[in-house]
Write a protein that holds these residues in place. Sequence first.
Motif, mmCIF file in Angstrom:
data_model
loop_
_atom_site.group_PDB
_atom_site.id
_atom_site.type_symbol
_atom_site.label_atom_id
_atom_site.label_comp_id
_atom_site.label_asym_id
_atom_site.label_seq_id
_atom_site.Cartn_x
_atom_site.Cartn_y
_atom_site.Cartn_z
ATOM 1 N N GLU A 1 77.141 58.101 22.131
ATOM 2 C CA GLU A 1 76.349 59.161 22.758
ATOM 3 C C GLU A 1 76.987 60.528 22.524
ATOM 4 O OE1 GLU A 1 76.615 57.367 26.575
ATOM 5 O OE2 GLU A 1 74.528 56.726 26.550
ATOM 6 N N LEU A 2 78.316 60.569 22.533
ATOM 7 C CA LEU A 2 79.023 61.829 22.290
ATOM 8 C C LEU A 2 78.764 62.358 20.894
ATOM 9 C CD1 LEU A 2 82.527 61.389 23.924
ATOM 10 C CD2 LEU A 2 80.753 63.021 24.554
ATOM 11 N N THR A 3 78.678 61.450 19.931
ATOM 12 C CA THR A 3 78.411 61.883 18.564
ATOM 13 C C THR A 3 77.130 62.705 18.505
ATOM 14 O OG1 THR A 3 79.541 59.941 17.673
ATOM 15 C CG2 THR A 3 78.037 61.085 16.195
ATOM 16 N N SER A 4 76.095 62.246 19.170
ATOM 17 C CA SER A 4 74.826 62.980 19.202
ATOM 18 C C SER A 4 74.980 64.342 19.862
ATOM 19 C CB SER A 4 73.766 62.176 19.962
ATOM 20 O OG SER A 4 73.507 60.980 19.324
ATOM 21 N N ASP B 1 87.163 63.706 15.635
ATOM 22 C CA ASP B 1 88.380 64.315 16.155
ATOM 23 C C ASP B 1 88.222 64.651 17.642
ATOM 24 O OD1 ASP B 1 91.020 65.721 16.003
ATOM 25 O OD2 ASP B 1 89.747 67.476 16.387
ATOM 26 N N LEU B 2 87.088 65.205 18.006
ATOM 27 C CA LEU B 2 86.844 65.552 19.409
ATOM 28 C C LEU B 2 86.794 64.296 20.276
ATOM 29 C CD1 LEU B 2 84.166 68.352 18.898
ATOM 30 C CD2 LEU B 2 86.591 68.662 19.483
ATOM 31 N N GLU B 3 86.144 63.248 19.780
ATOM 32 C CA GLU B 3 86.082 61.984 20.512
ATOM 33 C C GLU B 3 87.478 61.391 20.700
ATOM 34 O OE1 GLU B 3 83.240 59.351 18.672
ATOM 35 O OE2 GLU B 3 81.776 60.980 18.563
ATOM 36 N N ASP C 1 83.158 64.320 10.925
ATOM 37 C CA ASP C 1 84.619 64.221 11.032
ATOM 38 C C ASP C 1 85.145 65.056 12.201
ATOM 39 O OD1 ASP C 1 83.875 66.523 9.539
ATOM 40 O OD2 ASP C 1 85.858 66.631 8.611
ATOM 41 N N GLU C 2 84.513 66.180 12.467
ATOM 42 C CA GLU C 2 84.911 67.001 13.622
ATOM 43 C C GLU C 2 84.564 66.276 14.923
ATOM 44 O OE1 GLU C 2 84.252 71.568 12.224
ATOM 45 O OE2 GLU C 2 82.458 70.295 12.297
#
Length: 101
Positions: A69-72, A86-88, A82-83
Amino acid sequence: MKPTVKTYQDDIGLLNELKRQSSKGVSKDSLHVFAHDDERTDCIVGDCGAAPAAIADLVAERYNESDHELTSVFRRFGFAPDESSDLEERLANGKILLVIE
């Protein structure tokens, strides 16, 4: 323009930055907080029913989603895959993220 991301170890650093941004005239609609689900960060993202009022009053959105869900969400903010990874990873390591649009 891609948003700025700031990383914090705890809610005190986050709250201080939110106050700084507010005093600079940054709209709360431009401030978004991300934290993963653990006891220390639940209240920051509003899941414990007692989110610190100052944080809730200073940001537009608080997120506590899982990885896919975070990717979205990160993609909506304009981050490349890729960013986003990194944030995840930062979140998985217990960090708190402030995304400033």
